[in-house]
Design an enzyme around this catalytic site. Structure first.
Site, PDB file in Angstrom:
ATOM      1  N   TYR A 190      61.362  56.856  85.680  1.00  0.00           N
ATOM      2  CA  TYR A 190      60.620  56.958  84.415  1.00  0.00           C
ATOM      3  C   TYR A 190      60.331  55.599  83.785  1.00  0.00           C
ATOM      4  O   TYR A 190      59.340  55.444  83.066  1.00  0.00           O
ATOM      5  CB  TYR A 190      61.317  57.923  83.436  1.00  0.00           C
ATOM      6  N   GLU A 246      52.009  40.877  62.935  1.00  0.00           N
ATOM      7  CA  GLU A 246      51.873  40.826  64.393  1.00  0.00           C
ATOM      8  C   GLU A 246      50.530  41.386  64.864  1.00  0.00           C
ATOM      9  O   GLU A 246      50.395  41.794  66.007  1.00  0.00           O
ATOM     10  CB  GLU A 246      53.019  41.596  65.064  1.00  0.00           C
ATOM     11  N   HIS A 302      55.633  47.726  69.067  1.00  0.00           N
ATOM     12  CA  HIS A 302      56.520  46.554  69.172  1.00  0.00           C
ATOM     13  C   HIS A 302      57.829  46.892  68.480  1.00  0.00           C
ATOM     14  O   HIS A 302      57.835  47.348  67.331  1.00  0.00           O
ATOM     15  CB  HIS A 302      55.871  45.338  68.507  1.00  0.00           C
TER      16      HIS A 302
HETATM   17  P1  13P Z   1      55.920  43.038  60.210  1.00  0.00           P
HETATM   18  O1  13P Z   1      56.841  43.579  59.140  1.00  0.00           O
HETATM   19  O2  13P Z   1      54.946  42.039  59.676  1.00  0.00           O
HETATM   20  O3  13P Z   1      55.284  44.158  60.991  1.00  0.00           O
HETATM   21  O4  13P Z   1      56.840  42.258  61.236  1.00  0.00           O
HETATM   22  C1  13P Z   1      57.962  42.904  61.757  1.00  0.00           C
HETATM   23  C2  13P Z   1      58.304  42.424  63.121  1.00  0.00           C
HETATM   24  O5  13P Z   1      58.792  43.191  63.929  1.00  0.00           O
HETATM   25  C3  13P Z   1      58.037  41.025  63.484  1.00  0.00           C
HETATM   26  O6  13P Z   1      58.139  40.844  64.843  1.00  0.00           O
END
Ligand code: 13P
Length: 211
Positions: free
Chosen positions: A120, A73, A93
């Protein structure tokens, strides 16, 4: 903060997110800005047991320099850093359950599907958290869509996938990801129940006071 300190903090905060169920399996990825590049979680790594020495080290151009192979990502993270500039010090993420549930709702609108119920959420995630259309995980085609959304927002929801948030620091980004997940949980708890959302004046007051 020195690079060793940032490596240690990234692994500590990631483990804390994992321990509390904000991430499962190998889902989620985290990056943080260094003076001359970025640290990023390796692809297919578990946030619960990262090794500071094996984090991916990227240059200022996001090229992989050392450590394990970076998250697939990297485009998602780059979109935030480039759209928001130096104010973006870290990106998180997650596939956290309630935020992802809202990103799967058939009636989730593109503007801001999580209502502003609590201070918050607004203080950490900002005025709006737009919904970005679905892309396959790791699809580089998501970068322009995320960059466009990130120009006006500190956090976005990826349809059928999960949230992406940024912060001035690594801790800020993690706190924002946690508040976003809690706001999504509240929104689902209260779905179908008449609620009071914060008013535009209350939101303005929060953002003016807490930035
Ligand atoms: P990665 O293991 O490549 O970081 O991907 C995990 C993920 O959350 C994909 O959206």
């Amino acid at each position: 903060m020195t690079e060793p300190e940032l490596r240690a903090l990234l692994c500590e905060l990631a483990a804390s997110l994992f321990a509390r169920g904000f991430s499962v399996g190998s889902a989620g990825n985290i990056s943080a800005r260094l003076p001359d590049g970025f640290l990023m979680t390796p692809t297919n790594s578990c946030l619960g047991r990262l090794d500071p020495a094996r984090l991916s080290r990227l240059g200022a151009d996001f090229a992989h320099l050392s450590g394990d192979r970076p998250s697939k990502e990297v485009f998602m993270h780059r979109a935030f850093y480039q759209a928001r500039g130096p104010a973006c010090g870290a990106v998180v993420h997650l596939h956290s359950t309630h935020a992802t549930a809202i990103a799967c709702l058939a009636d989730a609108g593109p503007q801001s599907p999580i209502p502003p119920l609590t201070p918050y959420f607004v203080m950490r995630a900002g005025r709006t958290v737009p919904l970005v259309p679905y892309y396959r995980p790791g699809d580089a085609a998501m970068e322009p869509a995320i960059a466009e959304a990130a120009r006006g927002a500190k956090a976005v929801l990826l349809a059928n996938h999960g949230p992406v948030v940024c912060g001035a620091s690594l801790a800020d980004a993690v706190y924002a990801a946690e508040e976003l997940e809690e706001a999504a949980r509240l929104a689902l708890l209260l779905r179908g129940v008449p609620t009071r959302t914060l008013t535009p004046a209350q939101i303005d007051d929060l953002l003016q006071t807490f930035g």
